[in-house]
Design a protein around this motif. Structure first.
Motif, mmCIF file in Angstrom:
data_model
loop_
_atom_site.group_PDB
_atom_site.id
_atom_site.type_symbol
_atom_site.label_atom_id
_atom_site.label_comp_id
_atom_site.label_asym_id
_atom_site.label_seq_id
_atom_site.Cartn_x
_atom_site.Cartn_y
_atom_site.Cartn_z
ATOM 1 N N TYR A 92 4.090 -6.981 5.811
ATOM 2 C CA TYR A 92 3.184 -7.134 6.940
ATOM 3 C C TYR A 92 3.915 -6.925 8.271
ATOM 4 O O TYR A 92 3.337 -6.391 9.223
ATOM 5 C CB TYR A 92 2.504 -8.495 6.930
ATOM 6 N N THR B 112 -2.879 0.831 13.524
ATOM 7 C CA THR B 112 -3.555 -0.183 12.726
ATOM 8 C C THR B 112 -4.411 -1.083 13.608
ATOM 9 O O THR B 112 -5.555 -1.388 13.268
ATOM 10 C CB THR B 112 -2.525 -1.038 11.968
ATOM 11 N N ILE C 132 5.467 3.458 4.415
ATOM 12 C CA ILE C 132 6.475 2.430 4.201
ATOM 13 C C ILE C 132 7.073 2.557 2.807
ATOM 14 O O ILE C 132 8.283 2.465 2.611
ATOM 15 C CB ILE C 132 5.860 1.024 4.403
ATOM 16 N N VAL D 38 -4.439 1.630 7.116
ATOM 17 C CA VAL D 38 -3.567 0.707 6.392
ATOM 18 C C VAL D 38 -2.987 1.388 5.155
ATOM 19 O O VAL D 38 -1.789 1.251 4.865
ATOM 20 C CB VAL D 38 -4.333 -0.582 6.020
ATOM 21 N N LYS E 211 6.380 -4.844 8.729
ATOM 22 C CA LYS E 211 6.509 -3.393 8.864
ATOM 23 C C LYS E 211 5.166 -2.754 9.196
ATOM 24 O O LYS E 211 5.090 -1.798 9.961
ATOM 25 C CB LYS E 211 7.066 -2.793 7.575
ATOM 26 N N LEU E 212 4.098 -3.279 8.621
ATOM 27 C CA LEU E 212 2.769 -2.733 8.863
ATOM 28 C C LEU E 212 2.349 -2.927 10.321
ATOM 29 O O LEU E 212 1.672 -2.082 10.899
ATOM 30 C CB LEU E 212 1.763 -3.401 7.930
ATOM 31 N N LYS E 213 2.777 -4.022 10.931
ATOM 32 C CA LYS E 213 2.439 -4.287 12.329
ATOM 33 C C LYS E 213 3.085 -3.287 13.278
ATOM 34 O O LYS E 213 2.625 -3.122 14.410
ATOM 35 C CB LYS E 213 2.882 -5.694 12.727
ATOM 36 N N ALA F 1 -0.314 3.888 6.305
ATOM 37 C CA ALA F 1 0.898 3.191 6.738
ATOM 38 C C ALA F 1 1.654 2.617 5.538
ATOM 39 O O ALA F 1 2.884 2.685 5.484
ATOM 40 C CB ALA F 1 0.533 2.080 7.721
ATOM 41 N N ALA F 2 0.923 2.047 4.585
ATOM 42 C CA ALA F 2 1.571 1.498 3.394
ATOM 43 C C ALA F 2 2.270 2.594 2.600
ATOM 44 O O ALA F 2 3.372 2.386 2.077
ATOM 45 C CB ALA F 2 0.543 0.784 2.519
#
Length: 64
Positions: free
Chosen positions: A28, A37, A59, A52, A30-32, A55-56
């Motif tokens: 989370y 997002t 990552i 999302v 890294k997702l921020k 982005a996932a």
């Protein structure tokens, strides 16, 4: 069984759950970092989910 084994099992469960929680928290974090997002949640749930997922994927590919 000796007396120390049940305590050792409970410690290993705690360590395992900590590792799993830490993995999710790092994801989370890294997702921020993806600014898109936050801005896509206004456009609707389908657009937000697409950002999302993208982005996932980025990552995940970056960790290989």
């Amino acid at each position: 069984m000796t007396r120390g084994q049940p305590a050792l099992r409970s410690i290993s469960k705690v360590v395992n759950s900590y590792r799993q929680r830490n993995l999710v928290e790092r994801f989370y974090r890294k997702l921020k970092q993806f600014r898109g997002t936050a801005t896509r949640c206004d456009n609707g749930p389908a657009s937000f989910l697409a950002v999302v997922k993208r982005a996932a994927t980025r990552i995940w590919i970056g960790s290989l």
